[in-house]
Design a protein around this motif. Structure first.
Motif, PDB file in Angstrom:
ATOM      1  N   ASP A 195     -60.349 -19.427-131.530  1.00  0.00           N
ATOM      2  CA  ASP A 195     -61.448 -19.574-132.478  1.00  0.00           C
ATOM      3  C   ASP A 195     -61.095 -20.583-133.566  1.00  0.00           C
ATOM      4  N   GLU A 196     -60.773 -21.796-133.119  1.00  0.00           N
ATOM      5  CA  GLU A 196     -60.384 -22.867-134.059  1.00  0.00           C
ATOM      6  C   GLU A 196     -61.496 -23.152-135.064  1.00  0.00           C
ATOM      7  N   ASP A 197     -62.750 -22.870-134.688  1.00  0.00           N
ATOM      8  CA  ASP A 197     -63.869 -23.126-135.602  1.00  0.00           C
ATOM      9  C   ASP A 197     -64.091 -21.985-136.596  1.00  0.00           C
ATOM     10  N   ASP A 198     -63.299 -20.934-136.493  1.00  0.00           N
ATOM     11  CA  ASP A 198     -63.437 -19.764-137.377  1.00  0.00           C
ATOM     12  C   ASP A 198     -64.830 -19.128-137.303  1.00  0.00           C
ATOM     13  N   ALA A 199     -65.441 -19.194-136.134  1.00  0.00           N
ATOM     14  CA  ALA A 199     -66.789 -18.628-135.988  1.00  0.00           C
ATOM     15  C   ALA A 199     -66.793 -17.121-136.248  1.00  0.00           C
ATOM     16  N   PHE A 200     -65.682 -16.445-135.926  1.00  0.00           N
ATOM     17  CA  PHE A 200     -65.633 -14.988-136.089  1.00  0.00           C
ATOM     18  C   PHE A 200     -64.710 -14.563-137.228  1.00  0.00           C
TER      19      PHE A 200
END
Lengths: 88, 280
Positions: free
Chosen positions: B201-206
């Motif tokens: 989750d490199e995009d920090d979506a969670f």
């Protein structure tokens, strides 16, 4: 219809109907989410298939994209009768 | 510690890319494959999953990491992650338990406060277990667990009544709710969390921008800041895992002392697994 018959053969003592959550609660479905009335035996077969694909009680969650794939995998094999024009 | 990873893969996809002898078939349409995490075939499955992902698909349907320990390793652990294996539904909220949502995080949904006794359909709690949890994270224990907890003088939690949702008003039951009251332990950034072992989750979506949630799923063993240690035998992590979705809520991890491990093993309690957790 084949799947319905196979489920009845697999669970011969399951009679009547049960409400099935389109997205199972353990996968993040809401209790007031979309449900379908399924023959109990077929409901058991669908539930079993969900648990083969994503075992119950592991404390992990699918991403929404993964959930879409799970739903497709289960319902392509065990379709919701009402969604393909069959009255169960 | 021996770590394996289990995949569930649609048989159609498995047949195209994997050795036909690898894994076992579940019901004809799903293949279950279990491999040591350092097996070269895990890398191949990760590659396939990425390639499928690029076209909006997924190679494996689900995954799970299994960690098994020798008795010596578990005995040597200063701190343990108590994993409740027995899960059930309906949740407390579905049975009439009330929650105060006024302090819930608007980003991640964490922080709802239970405002009533826990009400459950106690017939749905797995009967042979001593510890179990709803899919919403409400943890209940058997009366024998409660007796052992109290008689051993263990600290860090209160055991409160669980009511059974009857036809009329809620009835008393033999089950108790485990409410952790000790100071939460600070989860170290060494703990790996992510969507799956190949997507962190490199995009920090969670991940909650306010820091409540470490990630959607726990990937590694738990690492905890030693400075947050106190004398409690049970505690929770300060950061949570998961998300708010339907009946699911973000959940902390349970951490226990060797004293509580000994009490659980002496019962012996049913319905849980232990993993080593580490101080940093």
């Amino acid at each position: 219809m084949q799947r319905l018959k196979a489920a009845q053969d697999a669970y011969p003592n399951s009679t009547g109907y049960e409400n099935h959550h389109f997205i199972p609660l353990y996968l993040g479905g809401a209790s007031n989410g979309q449900t379908y009335r399924l023959p109990t035996a077929y409901h058991k077969a669908v539930t079993q298939q969900f648990r083969r694909v994503w075992p119950y009680g592991q404390g992990r969650r699918p991403t929404p994209q993964e959930l879409q794939k799970l739903l497709l995998a289960v319902y392509s094999e065990y379709p919701i009768p009402q969604l393909i024009g069959i009255t169960p | 510690m021996r770590e394996t990873i289990e995949f569930r893969i649609a048989e159609r996809d498995a047949r195209m890319h994997l050795d036909p002898g690898l894994g076992v078939s579940l019901g004809g349409s799903i293949r279950k494959v279990v491999l040591p995490v350092d097996d070269a075939r895990v890398g191949r499955i990760a590659q396939l999953h990425r390639a499928y992902g690029e076209r909006g698909d997924a190679f494996f349907l689900s995954w799970n990491l299994h960690r098994s320990y020798t008795e010596k390793e578990l005995r040597a652990a200063e701190l343990l992650n108590l994993i409740v294996r027995a899960r059930f539904e309906p949740t407390g909220a579905m049975c009439g338990t009330t929650y105060d949502e006024s302090s819930t995080c608007r980003h991640c949904g964490a922080g709802a406060r239970q405002a009533s006794d826990l009400v459950l359909d106690t017939r749905r709690i797995p009967k042979s277990k001593d510890i179990a949890q709803t899919i919403a994270g409400e943890v209940v224990v058997s009366s024998r667990f409660a007796t052992a907890f109290r008689e051993s003088g263990l600290r860090g939690a209160e055991l409160r009544p669980v009511l059974h949702q009857g036809r009329g008003k809620p009835l008393s039951s033999d089950w108790l709710q485990l409410i952790v009251t000790s100071k939460p332990r600070s989860l170290s950034t060494r703990t790996v969390a992510g969507n799956n072992p190949f997507d962190l989750d490199e995009d920090d979506a969670f991940r909650c921008p306010l820091g409540h949630i470490a990630g959607l799923n726990q990937i590694s063993e738990l690492y905890v800041e030693r400075s947050s240690l106190d004398d409690a035998d049970v505690a929770v992590t300060d950061k949570l895992f998961g998300d708010r979705r339907g009946e699911l809520r973000p959940e902390p991890r349970l951490l226990i002392s060797p004293r509580l491990r000994d009490a659980l093993q002496a019962l012996p309690a049913q319905g849980y697994a232990l993993e080593a957790a580490h101080f940093v």
